[in-house]
Design an enzyme around this catalytic site. Structure first.
Site, short mmCIF file in Angstrom:
data_model
loop_
_atom_site.label_atom_id
_atom_site.label_comp_id
_atom_site.label_asym_id
_atom_site.label_seq_id
_atom_site.Cartn_x
_atom_site.Cartn_y
_atom_site.Cartn_z
CG ASP A 23 30.01 14.99 39.33
OD1 ASP A 23 31.40 14.57 39.99
OD2 ASP A 23 30.07 14.57 37.95
N GLY A 24 31.91 17.32 41.31
CA GLY A 24 32.97 18.12 39.91
C GLY A 24 34.25 18.67 41.03
CG HIS A 40 34.84 15.60 48.28
ND1 HIS A 40 34.38 15.66 47.34
CD2 HIS A 40 36.22 14.70 48.78
CE1 HIS A 40 34.31 14.75 46.82
NE2 HIS A 40 34.97 14.28 47.07
CD GLU A 70 26.68 2.81 42.52
OE1 GLU A 70 26.09 4.12 43.22
OE2 GLU A 70 26.17 1.83 42.45
CG ASN A 71 30.68 8.52 46.33
OD1 ASN A 71 29.31 8.89 46.45
ND2 ASN A 71 31.64 7.93 44.96
CD GLU A 210 10.87 19.66 32.55
OE1 GLU A 210 11.43 20.21 31.97
OE2 GLU A 210 9.73 19.35 32.21
#
Ligand code: FPP
Length: 251
Positions: A23-24, A40, A70-71, A210
Site C-alpha cells: 500500500d501507499g 504503481h 474492490e480495486n 503476526e
C-alpha cells in the site's frame, strides 16, 4: 507499528509464509506531484526486490495482494494502467521467475482479468508448476469475503449432490475449499504505508498470523525493509491462544 531496527535474520526462525499488502503507491506519487500510476510503476521495482529478497532468504511462500475485488471500482484509467503493469510484469519477469525455480500461483477471480492477461497468467502457472523453489502466490481480483462465499457455495453444492456429509464439515474442510488449500497459513503479514487494516485480505488464513505494519510506502519498501520485517517477526513469541508457560514447555 514496527519496533525493531535490525535487519539480521536468523535462518532457524524464518517465517514459512509471508503475505504482503502493498500500500501507499498513490501517496508516494502525490508527495512528488507525480501521477498515481507513477507510484504503481516504481512499486513494481519493490515487487521485484521483495520477491528476490524472500527467495534468497529461504522463504517458502510469498503472497502478494496485487489487485483486490474492490480495486475494480477505481477510475477506469487507473484500472487500465494497473492491468497494463500486471501484464508487463508477467511478460518481463516470467523467465526470471522460472529460472529462479519459483512456482507461481494465482488466487482470486482471475477469470475477471482481461483475456490476454488471463491467458498469460495461465501460461505462467502451467510453465512453473513443477518448480520446487519459493511459491509466489499472487492475488489478482481477490477478496477474502468472495473467497469464503465461494467456498461455502461449493460445499453447499457438494452436500446437495450427496457428495459431502454435512457432519464432516470442519475447519480443515473449509480451508480445503479456499484458494490457499495447498499452502500453509501466513506466519507474517506485512502492510506498508501505516494503515491499520486488513482490507479483505486472507481473512480466514490470518487468524494467528503476526502483523507487521510499517509507515514506509510501498515504492520505498525494498530489501532492507523486508529483512527488517522478518527480523522483527523472529522476535515475536507466538502463543496461538495458549499461555507463555505452555509454549516454553512445548518449545
Ligand atoms: C496500493 O497503493 C497498491 C495497489 C492497489 C496496487 C499494488 C500493485 C502493484 C505494485 C503491482 C503488483 C504486481 C504484481 C505482479 C505483484 P494505493 O494506490 O492504494 O496507494 P494509496 O493508498 O497511497 O493511494
Amino acid at each position: 507499528m514496527d519496533s525493531n531496527n535490525t535487519t539480521d535474520v536468523s535462518k532457524e526462525k524464518l517465517p514459512r509464509h509471508i503475505a504482503v499488502i502493498m500500500d501507499g503507491n498513490g501517496r508516494w506519487a502525490k508527495k512528488r506531484s507525480l501521477p498515481r500510476i507513477h507510484g504503481h510503476q516504481v512499486g513494481m521495482d519493490s515487487v521485484r526486490a521483495v520477491i528476490s529478497t524472500c527467495a534468497r532468504a529461504g522463504i517458502k511462500y510469498l503472497s502478494l495482494y496485487a489487485f483486490s475485488t474492490e480495486n475494480w471500482l477505481r477510475p477506469e484509467t487507473e484500472v487500465r494502467a494497473l492491468m497494463l503493469l500486471l501484464k508487463t510484469f508477467v511478460q518481463k519477469e516470467f523467465n526470471n521467475l522460472h529460472r529462479a525455480n519459483i512456482r507461481v500461483l494465482a488466487m482470486g477471480e482471475i477469470e475477471r482479468l482481461p483475456k490476454d492477461i488471463y491467458s498469460l497468467v495461465q501460461k505462467v502457472l502451467e510453465k512453473t508448476k513443477d518448480n520446487t523453489g519459493m511459491v509466489l502466490n499472487i492475488a489478482w481480483s481477490y477478496g477474502a469475503r468472495e473467497e469464503i462465499t465461494r467456498a461455502v457455495s461449493t460445499i453447499a453444492n457438494k452436500v446437495a449432490r450427496g457428495e459431502l456429509d454435512p457432519a464432516t464439515i470442519d475447519k480443515q474442510c473449509i480451508a480445503q475449499h479456499l484458494y490457499t488449500a495447498d499452502i500453509p497459513d501466513p506466519d507474517l503479514l506485512i502492510r506498508t504505508s501505516g494503515e491499520m487494516r486488513i482490507s479483505n485480505f486472507l481473512l480466514w488464513q490470518i487468524a494467528y498470523t503476526e502483523l507487521y505494519v510499517t509507515d514506509v510506502l510501498w515504492p520505498d519498501f525494498r530489501e532492507e525493509e523486508t529483512l527488517r520485517a522478518i527480523a522483527e517477526y523472529e522476535t515475536r513469541k507466538r502463543r496461538f491462544g495458549r499461555t507463555d508457560e505452555q509454549i516454553s514447555v512445548n518449545a
